[in-house]
Scaffold this active site. Structure first.
Site, PDB file in Angstrom:
ATOM      1  N   PRO A  81       0.800  -1.219   0.000  1.00  0.00           N
ATOM      2  CA  PRO A  81       0.000   0.000   0.000  1.00  0.00           C
ATOM      3  C   PRO A  81       0.837   1.276   0.000  1.00  0.00           C
ATOM      4  CG  PRO A  81      -0.152  -1.096   2.131  1.00  0.00           C
ATOM      5  CD  PRO A  81       0.567  -2.028   1.209  1.00  0.00           C
ATOM      6  N   ASN A  82       0.349   2.220  -0.783  1.00  0.00           N
ATOM      7  CA  ASN A  82       0.880   3.573  -0.908  1.00  0.00           C
ATOM      8  C   ASN A  82       2.191   3.670  -1.670  1.00  0.00           C
ATOM      9  OD1 ASN A  82      -1.290   4.802   0.553  1.00  0.00           O
ATOM     10  ND2 ASN A  82      -0.367   3.985   2.417  1.00  0.00           N
TER      11      ASN A  82
ATOM     12  N   ARG B 289       4.799  11.116  -2.223  1.00  0.00           N
ATOM     13  CA  ARG B 289       4.427  10.908  -0.815  1.00  0.00           C
ATOM     14  C   ARG B 289       5.673  11.006   0.067  1.00  0.00           C
ATOM     15  NH1 ARG B 289       3.960   5.607   2.312  1.00  0.00           N
ATOM     16  NH2 ARG B 289       2.961   6.256   4.235  1.00  0.00           N
TER      17      ARG B 289
ATOM     18  N   TYR C 288      10.833   8.866   1.753  1.00  0.00           N
ATOM     19  CA  TYR C 288      10.841   7.779   0.779  1.00  0.00           C
ATOM     20  C   TYR C 288      11.571   8.102  -0.513  1.00  0.00           C
ATOM     21  CZ  TYR C 288       7.289   6.092   3.979  1.00  0.00           C
ATOM     22  OH  TYR C 288       6.623   5.685   5.105  1.00  0.00           O
TER      23      TYR C 288
ATOM     24  N   ASN D 215       8.126  -5.453  -0.339  1.00  0.00           N
ATOM     25  CA  ASN D 215       7.991  -4.234   0.458  1.00  0.00           C
ATOM     26  C   ASN D 215       6.505  -4.149   0.762  1.00  0.00           C
ATOM     27  OD1 ASN D 215       7.672  -1.697   1.536  1.00  0.00           O
ATOM     28  ND2 ASN D 215       9.091  -0.704   0.122  1.00  0.00           N
TER      29      ASN D 215
ATOM     30  N   ALA E 298       2.743  -0.601   4.933  1.00  0.00           N
ATOM     31  CA  ALA E 298       2.118  -0.632   6.263  1.00  0.00           C
ATOM     32  C   ALA E 298       1.679  -2.029   6.682  1.00  0.00           C
ATOM     33  CB  ALA E 298       0.930   0.324   6.300  1.00  0.00           C
TER      34      ALA E 298
ATOM     35  N   HIS F 180       3.582  -4.137   9.417  1.00  0.00           N
ATOM     36  CA  HIS F 180       3.397  -3.965  10.850  1.00  0.00           C
ATOM     37  C   HIS F 180       2.070  -4.526  11.352  1.00  0.00           C
ATOM     38  CE1 HIS F 180       6.593  -1.281   9.777  1.00  0.00           C
ATOM     39  NE2 HIS F 180       5.758  -0.567   9.039  1.00  0.00           N
TER      40      HIS F 180
ATOM     41  N   ASP G 159       2.023 -15.636   7.211  1.00  0.00           N
ATOM     42  CA  ASP G 159       1.606 -17.024   6.998  1.00  0.00           C
ATOM     43  C   ASP G 159       1.761 -17.448   5.541  1.00  0.00           C
ATOM     44  OD1 ASP G 159       1.000 -17.334   9.680  1.00  0.00           O
ATOM     45  OD2 ASP G 159      -1.173 -17.132   9.401  1.00  0.00           O
TER      46      ASP G 159
ATOM     47  N   GLU H 165      12.552  -9.117   2.724  1.00  0.00           N
ATOM     48  CA  GLU H 165      11.764  -7.938   3.080  1.00  0.00           C
ATOM     49  C   GLU H 165      12.605  -6.692   2.808  1.00  0.00           C
ATOM     50  OE1 GLU H 165       9.929  -6.017   7.212  1.00  0.00           O
ATOM     51  OE2 GLU H 165      10.710  -8.061   7.219  1.00  0.00           O
TER      52      GLU H 165
ATOM     53  N   HIS I  39      12.573  -2.282   2.712  1.00  0.00           N
ATOM     54  CA  HIS I  39      11.944  -0.997   3.044  1.00  0.00           C
ATOM     55  C   HIS I  39      12.870   0.121   2.591  1.00  0.00           C
ATOM     56  CE1 HIS I  39       8.847  -2.936   5.395  1.00  0.00           C
ATOM     57  NE2 HIS I  39       9.799  -3.689   5.908  1.00  0.00           N
TER      58      HIS I  39
ATOM     59  N   ARG J   3      12.387   4.740  13.076  1.00  0.00           N
ATOM     60  CA  ARG J   3      11.164   5.526  12.923  1.00  0.00           C
ATOM     61  C   ARG J   3      10.246   5.328  14.130  1.00  0.00           C
ATOM     62  NH1 ARG J   3       8.703   5.244   7.210  1.00  0.00           N
ATOM     63  NH2 ARG J   3       7.632   7.028   8.079  1.00  0.00           N
TER      64      ARG J   3
END
Length: 149
Positions: A10-11, A18, A23, A74, A77, A80, A87, A98, A100, A107
């Site tokens: 998302p985003n 943004r 970012y 990535n 949100a 978290h 799973d 992973e 980011h 942060r």
């Protein structure tokens, strides 16, 4: 041919506009193009997908089994909050890294917890879009047998 699936959550479709101070100014299209070029130079097929919907990301992870040799995720949100993504990664048994753009450990406290980190082979954060290239290289090294863990 070796194949890597790059999933963005998302985003991330808003990259470049943004919070560029967090970012960066690169758009998602620019990041994906950079990954495509890097993969091509290494003889690796790169497939990119972005979704703001958790279920779409879950379906892509499920479909990766038997189709892709590795996943770079990535989760934005969802990192978290999503036990479902954790799973799914465990279930498909496709090596996953992973990524980011920002250093999530420097942060807000809620961003310092990653549910998916328990299921991935490694985490790269804080290097901007270069982190994706690092993840591609790490998966390639793993495919060559350079890393068992």
């Amino acid at each position: 041919m070796t194949s890597i699936l790059i999933l963005n959550g998302p985003n991330l479709n808003l990259l470049g506009t943004r919070q560029p101070e967090v970012y960066g100014r690169e758009t998602l299209a620019m990041v994906e193009e950079k990954c495509q070029r890097h993969g091509t130079s290494a003889g690796v097929e790169i497939t990119c997908l972005q979704s703001n919907h958790e279920g779409v990301l879950l379906d892509a992870i499920h479909a990766a089994k038997g189709r892709h040799d590795g996943i770079i995720l990535n989760a934005g949100a969802f990192t978290h909050s999503s036990v479902a993504l954790m799973d799914a990664i465990y279930s498909v048994e496709v090596p996953t890294i992973e990524v980011h753009l920002s250093n999530i450990h420097a942060r807000e406290s809620f961003r310092q917890t990653s549910y998916i980190s328990k299921a991935v082979i490694g985490q790269i954060c804080g290097f901007g879009s270069f982190g994706y290239l690092m993840a591609i290289d790490a998966l390639i090294e793993r495919f060559k047998g350079g890393s068992d863990e």
